[in-house]
Design a protein around this motif. Structure first.
Motif, PDB file in Angstrom:
ATOM      1  N   GLU A 129       5.834  -7.067   9.860  1.00 31.79           N
ATOM      2  CA  GLU A 129       7.153  -6.443   9.813  1.00 31.79           C
ATOM      3  C   GLU A 129       7.630  -6.036  11.198  1.00 31.79           C
ATOM      4  O   GLU A 129       6.931  -5.344  11.924  1.00 31.79           O
ATOM      5  CB  GLU A 129       7.121  -5.221   8.891  1.00 31.79           C
ATOM      6  CG  GLU A 129       7.028  -5.624   7.438  1.00 31.79           C
ATOM      7  CD  GLU A 129       6.695  -4.482   6.504  1.00 31.79           C
ATOM      8  OE1 GLU A 129       6.393  -3.373   6.986  1.00 31.79           O
ATOM      9  OE2 GLU A 129       6.734  -4.704   5.288  1.00 31.79           O
TER      10      GLU A 129
ATOM     11  N   PHE B 139       4.204  -3.443  11.661  1.00 29.55           N
ATOM     12  CA  PHE B 139       3.028  -3.671  10.811  1.00 29.55           C
ATOM     13  C   PHE B 139       2.568  -5.114  10.963  1.00 29.55           C
ATOM     14  O   PHE B 139       3.370  -6.037  10.842  1.00 29.55           O
ATOM     15  CB  PHE B 139       3.348  -3.375   9.339  1.00 29.55           C
ATOM     16  CG  PHE B 139       2.200  -3.683   8.413  1.00 29.55           C
ATOM     17  CD1 PHE B 139       1.045  -2.908   8.439  1.00 29.55           C
ATOM     18  CD2 PHE B 139       2.266  -4.763   7.540  1.00 29.55           C
ATOM     19  CE1 PHE B 139      -0.029  -3.205   7.602  1.00 29.55           C
ATOM     20  CE2 PHE B 139       1.195  -5.061   6.698  1.00 29.55           C
ATOM     21  CZ  PHE B 139       0.054  -4.280   6.727  1.00 29.55           C
TER      22      PHE B 139
ATOM     23  N   PRO C 138      -5.344  -6.710   3.187  1.00 33.30           N
ATOM     24  CA  PRO C 138      -5.531  -5.804   2.043  1.00 33.30           C
ATOM     25  C   PRO C 138      -4.607  -4.587   2.123  1.00 33.30           C
ATOM     26  O   PRO C 138      -4.129  -4.101   1.099  1.00 33.30           O
ATOM     27  CB  PRO C 138      -7.004  -5.392   2.153  1.00 33.30           C
ATOM     28  CG  PRO C 138      -7.656  -6.494   2.913  1.00 33.30           C
ATOM     29  CD  PRO C 138      -6.608  -6.998   3.883  1.00 33.30           C
ATOM     30  N   VAL C 139      -4.342  -4.115   3.338  1.00 30.32           N
ATOM     31  CA  VAL C 139      -3.443  -2.967   3.484  1.00 30.32           C
ATOM     32  C   VAL C 139      -2.017  -3.366   3.078  1.00 30.32           C
ATOM     33  O   VAL C 139      -1.332  -2.641   2.351  1.00 30.32           O
ATOM     34  CB  VAL C 139      -3.475  -2.430   4.931  1.00 30.32           C
ATOM     35  CG1 VAL C 139      -2.442  -1.321   5.123  1.00 30.32           C
ATOM     36  CG2 VAL C 139      -4.874  -1.926   5.281  1.00 30.32           C
TER      37      VAL C 139
ATOM     38  N   SER D 203      -1.862  -3.482  -0.578  1.00 31.02           N
ATOM     39  CA  SER D 203      -1.814  -2.132  -1.145  1.00 31.02           C
ATOM     40  C   SER D 203      -0.418  -1.533  -1.012  1.00 31.02           C
ATOM     41  O   SER D 203       0.104  -0.922  -1.948  1.00 31.02           O
ATOM     42  CB  SER D 203      -2.848  -1.243  -0.438  1.00 31.02           C
ATOM     43  OG  SER D 203      -2.763   0.093  -0.863  1.00 31.02           O
ATOM     44  N   ARG D 204       0.186  -1.724   0.142  1.00 32.70           N
ATOM     45  CA  ARG D 204       1.505  -1.135   0.386  1.00 32.70           C
ATOM     46  C   ARG D 204       2.600  -1.785  -0.439  1.00 32.70           C
ATOM     47  O   ARG D 204       3.535  -1.115  -0.889  1.00 32.70           O
ATOM     48  CB  ARG D 204       1.865  -1.260   1.874  1.00 32.70           C
ATOM     49  CG  ARG D 204       1.073  -0.308   2.758  1.00 32.70           C
ATOM     50  CD  ARG D 204       1.063  -0.754   4.212  1.00 32.70           C
ATOM     51  NE  ARG D 204       2.380  -0.833   4.784  1.00 32.70           N
ATOM     52  CZ  ARG D 204       2.730  -0.304   5.965  1.00 32.70           C
ATOM     53  NH1 ARG D 204       1.826   0.362   6.667  1.00 32.70           N
ATOM     54  NH2 ARG D 204       3.936  -0.445   6.427  1.00 32.70           N
ATOM     55  N   HIS D 205       2.528  -3.097  -0.607  1.00 35.90           N
ATOM     56  CA  HIS D 205       3.636  -3.802  -1.259  1.00 35.90           C
ATOM     57  C   HIS D 205       3.413  -4.056  -2.733  1.00 35.90           C
ATOM     58  O   HIS D 205       4.347  -4.023  -3.522  1.00 35.90           O
ATOM     59  CB  HIS D 205       3.887  -5.147  -0.569  1.00 35.90           C
ATOM     60  CG  HIS D 205       4.724  -5.038   0.643  1.00 35.90           C
ATOM     61  ND1 HIS D 205       6.053  -5.371   0.658  1.00 35.90           N
ATOM     62  CD2 HIS D 205       4.425  -4.607   1.882  1.00 35.90           C
ATOM     63  CE1 HIS D 205       6.536  -5.156   1.870  1.00 35.90           C
ATOM     64  NE2 HIS D 205       5.565  -4.700   2.633  1.00 35.90           N
ATOM     65  N   ILE D 206       2.193  -4.410  -3.080  1.00 37.10           N
ATOM     66  CA  ILE D 206       1.919  -4.837  -4.446  1.00 37.10           C
ATOM     67  C   ILE D 206       1.272  -3.705  -5.230  1.00 37.10           C
ATOM     68  O   ILE D 206       1.564  -3.499  -6.408  1.00 37.10           O
ATOM     69  CB  ILE D 206       1.025  -6.105  -4.455  1.00 37.10           C
ATOM     70  CG1 ILE D 206       1.647  -7.197  -3.562  1.00 37.10           C
ATOM     71  CG2 ILE D 206       0.811  -6.606  -5.877  1.00 37.10           C
ATOM     72  CD1 ILE D 206       0.787  -8.451  -3.404  1.00 37.10           C
ATOM     73  N   GLY D 207       0.393  -2.979  -4.557  1.00 33.06           N
ATOM     74  CA  GLY D 207      -0.240  -1.828  -5.209  1.00 33.06           C
ATOM     75  C   GLY D 207      -1.265  -2.215  -6.263  1.00 33.06           C
ATOM     76  O   GLY D 207      -1.652  -1.385  -7.083  1.00 33.06           O
ATOM     77  N   GLN D 208      -1.692  -3.459  -6.257  1.00 34.95           N
ATOM     78  CA  GLN D 208      -2.701  -3.930  -7.200  1.00 34.95           C
ATOM     79  C   GLN D 208      -3.616  -4.912  -6.494  1.00 34.95           C
ATOM     80  O   GLN D 208      -3.168  -5.643  -5.606  1.00 34.95           O
ATOM     81  CB  GLN D 208      -2.050  -4.681  -8.364  1.00 34.95           C
ATOM     82  CG  GLN D 208      -1.302  -3.823  -9.350  1.00 34.95           C
ATOM     83  CD  GLN D 208      -0.686  -4.687 -10.431  1.00 34.95           C
ATOM     84  OE1 GLN D 208       0.416  -5.225 -10.271  1.00 34.95           O
ATOM     85  NE2 GLN D 208      -1.385  -4.849 -11.527  1.00 34.95           N
ATOM     86  N   ARG D 209      -4.854  -4.975  -6.956  1.00 36.78           N
ATOM     87  CA  ARG D 209      -5.798  -5.935  -6.397  1.00 36.78           C
ATOM     88  C   ARG D 209      -5.515  -7.317  -6.988  1.00 36.78           C
ATOM     89  O   ARG D 209      -5.429  -7.459  -8.205  1.00 36.78           O
ATOM     90  CB  ARG D 209      -7.214  -5.497  -6.768  1.00 36.78           C
ATOM     91  CG  ARG D 209      -8.313  -6.228  -6.026  1.00 36.78           C
ATOM     92  CD  ARG D 209      -9.676  -5.941  -6.656  1.00 36.78           C
ATOM     93  NE  ARG D 209     -10.086  -4.543  -6.531  1.00 36.78           N
ATOM     94  CZ  ARG D 209     -10.976  -4.105  -5.647  1.00 36.78           C
ATOM     95  NH1 ARG D 209     -11.549  -4.936  -4.809  1.00 36.78           N
ATOM     96  NH2 ARG D 209     -11.310  -2.833  -5.623  1.00 36.78           N
TER      97      ARG D 209
END
Ligand SMILES: [Ca+2]
Ligand SMILES: [Ca+2]
Lengths: 316, 316
Positions: free
Chosen positions: B197, B219, B227-228, B231-237
């Motif tokens: 970003e 970013f 992985p970060v 986590s920030r965008h999708i919030g799921q594994r």
């Protein structure tokens, strides 16, 4: 009689909204962008709707619920280890003194967050937040915080989704915090939550790779940050925006200054009996420029007292 | 004959993949998580698939296409105003000397990006990038860059979506750049693009509020950043991950170290005749640790030469 029974009667999509100009305007807008025969038609892929959270989808008095949670966590941590209260802000926060804790503004909140929202994995944090939201009780309503969502707004979210919109939260609150309850409370999945972002690191802990909350804030999704957060996460201009304070002004302005149709909605807290009444003054949710310019900009004000037949999603 | 014609023959979901272990493993995994009768079943809401872009969904040689674009833009800008070439990196870049421009690594790229990817709105930038991708030609294939996507991977994306997965790009490339072509090339909408970003500001230009690219990077979505970013965008594994280099190692590791079923795929560039052959050495797309550990970790290697019946989505 038979003819009436047999005719298709469309259910009211917004049953908790009183009949009036606001409800009529929402339905008129949705019909205007979903009817392929009209020039105002917007394809489903572009039906992006963004909602502020605090004061728009749930209550925010006497203080942002995430802030009350942070104070609660800090207090518990300080009981185990008083030495963590290394500043006046932290001491005030741990004693539940919101005024003292926020005297320094956002900086104070970040200081509290660095202790209360850090040193654990994203998963652990969300489990803890979810637990708190569904068990701790609000100081004046006695309700669980998770139950203090607004029934008319839940209906609005469902109505928009039924009409092919994708609904997002775009909040100054923490994205990880919001994701701990947004699916259950609002039907909004984690990927459709845009919020303030803490520093998260992918690192090894006890031989396992985890996403660890490290404290610190890498992005503040508020005011002029909201259009930026929308650009970063959604990459499209919303055509429906709802907010409640001047923190949403930029997002409302951004959405309604595109070339196509767009709808701006401001929840105006006018109901001291059933909820809280506040606007131009206060420590939270200040709505002043929005009130001044709503008419000029074609934004619709929700008068909570008169527009909403019911406030809470869960009866008190 | 009639019986054969009438019987339901399921179409091959991956027609450009040769029959073999990799194709079989993909289909077996997808069937195992989509059959509600199996213990390995995963509900649709959790069927998150993330794909690296450069070298995974399209080519990346002789250099990341976004990098070639940046050099092209810089060259054009320098023709109009040579004074912008204020460093050796910028001089090398404007002359098309990729080696010189990247001698300083990521820093050099950011220096080039600060001039080539800044000072315009997100909309203007994306329009320009889209134009370049569909008109400029690749130095060795002579194809338009936008046509150098991999047909087998497009089929895989479609197959996963047909089976209830949500497909995301998670790339070290710029999110704004990726969004300029991801919908058309991959059927991936802007909100499902996670990338590096740039600094974007919401500001007034000529009396209009716009999202302005300001240069600078806020970013970096690469290596441990993936992985970060997830986590920030999708919030799921994710439960399905595809990459091609050690820049994807952390993302593959994160996805396949959860508790439920997960699938890791690495595109191994083995086809010098039809595409490019490279792995452990080079200035781009280095795959070394991934090769060493794929078997141990249960990740599947795509042998482009043998696994893919066809490379390009658009015939040369
Ligand atoms: Ca608010
Ligand atoms: Ca790659």
């Amino acid at each position: 009689v038979l003819a009436i029974l047999a005719s298709p009667v469309l259910a009211d999509p917004l049953p908790s909204w009183n009949e009036g100009a606001t409800k009529a305007a929402i339905i008129e807008f949705v019909e205007s962008v979903t009817d392929p025969a009209l020039d105002s038609y917007v394809p489903e892929a572009d039906r992006v709707a963004t909602f502020d959270n605090d004061g728009t989808l749930w209550a925010e008095q006497p203080f942002y619920f995430q802030g009350i949670y942070a104070l609660d966590v800090l207090k518990k941590k300080a009981e185990a280890d008083p030495s963590i209260l290394s500043s006046d802000v932290l001491k005030a926060a741990a004693s539940g003194d919101i005024k003292g804790a926020t005297a320094k503004g956002v900086e104070g909140l970040i200081e509290v967050g660095n202790i209360s929202h850090a040193g654990m994995t994203v998963d652990q944090f969300q489990k803890d937040a979810r637990e708190w939201l569904t068990t701790a009780t609000h100081p004046t309503t006695g309700m669980h915080y998770a139950d203090m969502t607004y029934q008319p707004m839940l209906e609005l979210l469902s109505y928009l989704r039924d009409e092919g919109f994708t609904t997002y939260i775009v909040s100054g609150g923490g994205a990880d915090f919001l994701r701990s309850f947004a699916q259950e409370a609002y039907g909004i999945p984690p990927a459709q939550v845009v919020g303030t972002e803490g520093d998260t690191k992918y690192e090894e802990v006890d031989g396992k790779m985890v996403l660890m909350k490290r404290g610190g804030v890498s992005f503040i999704d508020d005011k002029e940050g909201k259009p930026v957060g929308i650009s970063r996460h959604i990459g499209q201009r919303p055509i429906f925006v709802a907010g409640n304070s001047d923190g949403d002004f930029a997002m409302l302005e951004y959405a309604t200054s595109g070339e196509g149709p767009a709808f701006g909605l401001i929840v105006h807290h006018t109901d001291a009996d059933r909820e809280f009444a506040y606007d131009r003054e206060g420590h939270i949710g200040v709505l002043s420029r929005g009130l001044d310019e709503a008419e000029k900009r074609g934004w619709h004000l929700v008068d909570m007292k008169n527009d909403w037949a019911r406030i809470w999603s869960v009866p008190k």
